[in-house]
Write a protein that holds these residues in place. Structure first.
Motif, PDB file in Angstrom:
ATOM      1  N   PHE A  71       0.988  -5.099  -0.823  1.00  0.00           N
ATOM      2  CA  PHE A  71       0.795  -5.186  -2.139  1.00  0.00           C
ATOM      3  C   PHE A  71       0.179  -3.077  -1.763  1.00  0.00           C
ATOM      4  CE2 PHE A  71       1.653  -9.260  -3.820  1.00  0.00           C
ATOM      5  CZ  PHE A  71       1.921  -8.708  -5.074  1.00  0.00           C
ATOM      6  N   VAL A  72       0.303  -2.469  -2.717  1.00  0.00           N
ATOM      7  CA  VAL A  72      -0.626  -1.364  -1.930  1.00  0.00           C
ATOM      8  C   VAL A  72      -1.037  -0.592  -3.215  1.00  0.00           C
ATOM      9  CG1 VAL A  72      -1.083   0.838  -0.958  1.00  0.00           C
ATOM     10  CG2 VAL A  72       0.827  -0.788   0.279  1.00  0.00           C
ATOM     11  N   TYR A  73      -2.095  -0.029  -3.814  1.00  0.00           N
ATOM     12  CA  TYR A  73      -3.000   0.572  -4.536  1.00  0.00           C
ATOM     13  C   TYR A  73      -3.046   1.908  -4.421  1.00  0.00           C
ATOM     14  CZ  TYR A  73      -6.004   1.225  -8.162  1.00  0.00           C
ATOM     15  OH  TYR A  73      -7.264   1.439  -9.193  1.00  0.00           O
ATOM     16  N   PHE A  74      -2.433   2.705  -4.899  1.00  0.00           N
ATOM     17  CA  PHE A  74      -2.348   3.608  -4.476  1.00  0.00           C
ATOM     18  C   PHE A  74      -4.014   4.583  -6.048  1.00  0.00           C
ATOM     19  CE2 PHE A  74       1.612   3.343  -2.589  1.00  0.00           C
ATOM     20  CZ  PHE A  74       1.080   3.894  -1.996  1.00  0.00           C
ATOM     21  N   GLY A  97      -5.744 -14.657  -4.992  1.00  0.00           N
ATOM     22  CA  GLY A  97      -5.031 -15.137  -3.343  1.00  0.00           C
ATOM     23  C   GLY A  97      -4.678 -13.626  -3.061  1.00  0.00           C
ATOM     24  N   VAL A  98      -4.414 -12.365  -3.322  1.00  0.00           N
ATOM     25  CA  VAL A  98      -3.559 -11.694  -2.835  1.00  0.00           C
ATOM     26  C   VAL A  98      -4.226 -10.541  -2.625  1.00  0.00           C
ATOM     27  CG1 VAL A  98      -2.828  -9.443  -3.640  1.00  0.00           C
ATOM     28  CG2 VAL A  98      -2.264 -11.416  -5.038  1.00  0.00           C
ATOM     29  N   ASP A  99      -3.741 -10.080  -1.223  1.00  0.00           N
ATOM     30  CA  ASP A  99      -4.285  -8.761  -0.329  1.00  0.00           C
ATOM     31  C   ASP A  99      -4.089  -7.576  -0.518  1.00  0.00           C
ATOM     32  OD1 ASP A  99      -4.930  -7.717   1.683  1.00  0.00           O
ATOM     33  OD2 ASP A  99      -4.372  -8.313   3.279  1.00  0.00           O
ATOM     34  N   MET A 100      -4.494  -6.704  -1.480  1.00  0.00           N
ATOM     35  CA  MET A 100      -4.065  -5.949  -1.737  1.00  0.00           C
ATOM     36  C   MET A 100      -4.820  -4.922  -0.792  1.00  0.00           C
ATOM     37  SD  MET A 100      -4.654  -3.946  -5.742  1.00  0.00           S
ATOM     38  CE  MET A 100      -6.277  -3.428  -5.561  1.00  0.00           C
ATOM     39  N   TYR A 125       4.510  -3.271  -4.573  1.00  0.00           N
ATOM     40  CA  TYR A 125       4.929  -4.052  -3.994  1.00  0.00           C
ATOM     41  C   TYR A 125       5.923  -3.390  -2.980  1.00  0.00           C
ATOM     42  CZ  TYR A 125       6.254  -8.550  -2.085  1.00  0.00           C
ATOM     43  OH  TYR A 125       6.488  -9.724  -1.027  1.00  0.00           O
ATOM     44  N   TYR A 126       5.943  -3.392  -2.052  1.00  0.00           N
ATOM     45  CA  TYR A 126       6.645  -3.830  -0.897  1.00  0.00           C
ATOM     46  C   TYR A 126       6.339  -5.138   0.197  1.00  0.00           C
ATOM     47  CZ  TYR A 126       5.412   1.309  -0.880  1.00  0.00           C
ATOM     48  OH  TYR A 126       5.362   2.407  -0.888  1.00  0.00           O
ATOM     49  N   LYS A 127       8.811  -4.585   0.202  1.00  0.00           N
ATOM     50  CA  LYS A 127       9.215  -6.372   0.663  1.00  0.00           C
ATOM     51  C   LYS A 127      10.172  -5.821   2.298  1.00  0.00           C
ATOM     52  CE  LYS A 127      11.663 -10.564   0.316  1.00  0.00           C
ATOM     53  NZ  LYS A 127      11.520 -11.646  -0.586  1.00  0.00           N
ATOM     54  N   ASP A 128       9.608  -6.384   3.416  1.00  0.00           N
ATOM     55  CA  ASP A 128      10.089  -6.051   4.021  1.00  0.00           C
ATOM     56  C   ASP A 128      10.579  -4.630   4.742  1.00  0.00           C
ATOM     57  OD1 ASP A 128      10.769  -8.859   5.016  1.00  0.00           O
ATOM     58  OD2 ASP A 128      12.893  -8.973   3.008  1.00  0.00           O
ATOM     59  N   TYR A 151      -4.216  -6.015 -18.533  1.00  0.00           N
ATOM     60  CA  TYR A 151      -4.333  -7.459 -18.112  1.00  0.00           C
ATOM     61  C   TYR A 151      -3.464  -8.518 -17.413  1.00  0.00           C
ATOM     62  CZ  TYR A 151      -7.575 -11.035 -15.517  1.00  0.00           C
ATOM     63  OH  TYR A 151      -8.323 -11.966 -14.544  1.00  0.00           O
ATOM     64  N   GLU A 152      -2.693  -8.913 -18.369  1.00  0.00           N
ATOM     65  CA  GLU A 152      -1.827 -10.132 -18.414  1.00  0.00           C
ATOM     66  C   GLU A 152      -0.964  -9.429 -17.770  1.00  0.00           C
ATOM     67  OE1 GLU A 152      -1.617 -13.063 -17.928  1.00  0.00           O
ATOM     68  OE2 GLU A 152      -3.816 -13.517 -18.906  1.00  0.00           O
ATOM     69  N   LYS A 153      -0.053  -7.910 -17.661  1.00  0.00           N
ATOM     70  CA  LYS A 153       0.694  -7.154 -17.564  1.00  0.00           C
ATOM     71  C   LYS A 153       0.495  -6.954 -15.606  1.00  0.00           C
ATOM     72  CE  LYS A 153       1.759  -2.468 -16.999  1.00  0.00           C
ATOM     73  NZ  LYS A 153       1.884  -1.079 -17.977  1.00  0.00           N
ATOM     74  N   PHE A 154      -0.780  -6.771 -15.189  1.00  0.00           N
ATOM     75  CA  PHE A 154      -1.118  -7.053 -13.656  1.00  0.00           C
ATOM     76  C   PHE A 154      -0.665  -8.580 -13.249  1.00  0.00           C
ATOM     77  CE2 PHE A 154      -2.509  -2.545 -14.810  1.00  0.00           C
ATOM     78  CZ  PHE A 154      -2.020  -1.980 -13.354  1.00  0.00           C
ATOM     79  N   LYS A 155      -1.471  -9.648 -13.855  1.00  0.00           N
ATOM     80  CA  LYS A 155      -1.659 -10.569 -13.812  1.00  0.00           C
ATOM     81  C   LYS A 155      -0.227 -11.267 -13.439  1.00  0.00           C
ATOM     82  CE  LYS A 155      -4.061 -15.131 -14.009  1.00  0.00           C
ATOM     83  NZ  LYS A 155      -4.308 -15.617 -14.554  1.00  0.00           N
ATOM     84  N   ALA A 156       1.012 -11.027 -14.130  1.00  0.00           N
ATOM     85  CA  ALA A 156       1.833 -11.188 -13.842  1.00  0.00           C
ATOM     86  C   ALA A 156       2.656 -10.301 -13.042  1.00  0.00           C
ATOM     87  CB  ALA A 156       3.348 -10.698 -15.399  1.00  0.00           C
ATOM     88  N   PHE A 157       2.504  -9.266 -12.524  1.00  0.00           N
ATOM     89  CA  PHE A 157       3.178  -8.976 -11.283  1.00  0.00           C
ATOM     90  C   PHE A 157       2.412  -9.182 -10.614  1.00  0.00           C
ATOM     91  CE2 PHE A 157       2.730  -5.353  -8.384  1.00  0.00           C
ATOM     92  CZ  PHE A 157       4.555  -4.158  -8.929  1.00  0.00           C
ATOM     93  N   LEU A 158       1.926  -9.304  -9.710  1.00  0.00           N
ATOM     94  CA  LEU A 158       0.768  -9.794  -8.635  1.00  0.00           C
ATOM     95  C   LEU A 158       1.514 -11.388  -8.138  1.00  0.00           C
ATOM     96  CD1 LEU A 158      -2.815  -8.395  -9.276  1.00  0.00           C
ATOM     97  CD2 LEU A 158      -0.462  -7.608  -7.522  1.00  0.00           C
ATOM     98  N   ASN A 159       1.978 -12.066  -9.414  1.00  0.00           N
ATOM     99  CA  ASN A 159       1.864 -13.030  -9.272  1.00  0.00           C
ATOM    100  C   ASN A 159       3.275 -13.486  -8.891  1.00  0.00           C
ATOM    101  OD1 ASN A 159      -0.085 -15.177  -9.710  1.00  0.00           O
ATOM    102  ND2 ASN A 159       0.030 -15.125 -12.232  1.00  0.00           N
ATOM    103  N   LYS A 160       3.934 -12.658  -9.714  1.00  0.00           N
ATOM    104  CA  LYS A 160       5.812 -12.329  -9.274  1.00  0.00           C
ATOM    105  C   LYS A 160       6.115 -12.777  -8.262  1.00  0.00           C
ATOM    106  CE  LYS A 160       9.288  -9.864 -10.861  1.00  0.00           C
ATOM    107  NZ  LYS A 160      10.405  -8.931 -11.553  1.00  0.00           N
ATOM    108  N   TYR A 161       5.199 -11.401  -7.362  1.00  0.00           N
ATOM    109  CA  TYR A 161       5.641 -11.055  -5.762  1.00  0.00           C
ATOM    110  C   TYR A 161       4.410 -11.907  -4.891  1.00  0.00           C
ATOM    111  CZ  TYR A 161       8.289  -7.573  -8.239  1.00  0.00           C
ATOM    112  OH  TYR A 161       9.389  -7.505  -8.811  1.00  0.00           O
TER     113      TYR A 161
END
Length: 164
Positions: A71-74, A97-100, A125-128, A151-161
């Protein structure tokens, strides 16, 4: 009169050296450059615990080339939406437990074009090593707190990936 001028001159000399010492102490920072080379708004964030997981452009380029997932936060220290979002997003990532990683586009302006950014903040979110998804914009705020919906939108995004 001479005594007062001496006191004022002495105060300026002391302030000069205190300021110089303060900047010198901040030279050992997450950006790897002297504080004097950073934008003053970035310097104000150097001691803030919410802005310690900075990723430098070369490191991000290398991680993506190595096909890392992350995850990268610009963000920009001059962006009011970033300043409002970061104090809520960083604790959320820690809770989950996400390393952003955080990329400062004020200091590293090439990030705008390199990562096709239109707005700050942007969470990607970058994968591979490839971009999978992003959220553009920050939390919607209600009385200095994020709205439950955003808040739930961001939480769902982080949990999804986060397990990917």
């Amino acid at each position: 009169m001479i005594i007062f001028l001496g006191i004022i001159l002495g105060a300026f000399v002391i302030l000069f050296f205190v300021n110089k010492a303060s900047l010198k102490a901040k030279d050992n920072n997450v950006y790897g450059v002297p504080a004097s080379q950073l934008n003053s708004m970035t310097v104000k964030q150097l001691d803030n615990p919410n802005y310690q997981n900075i990723i430098l452009p070369a490191d991000l380029t290398q991680k993506l080339a190595d096909k890392a997932s992350l995850f990268v936060y610009f963000f920009s220290p001059t962006c009011v939406h970033c300043v409002a979002t970061t104090p809520h997003l960083v604790p959320l990532t820690k809770e989950l437990g996400v390393d952003m990683k955080m990329y400062n586009v004020l200091e590293f302006t090439q990030g705008w074009s390199d990562y096709k950014l239109q707005y700050t903040p942007t969470l990607v979110y970058y994968k591979d090593g490839q971009e999978v998804d992003r959220i553009e914009g920050g939390f919607s705020m209600e009385k200095n707190k994020p709205s439950a919906e955003s808040y739930e939108k961001f939480k769902a995004f982080l949990n999804k990936y986060k397990g990917s």
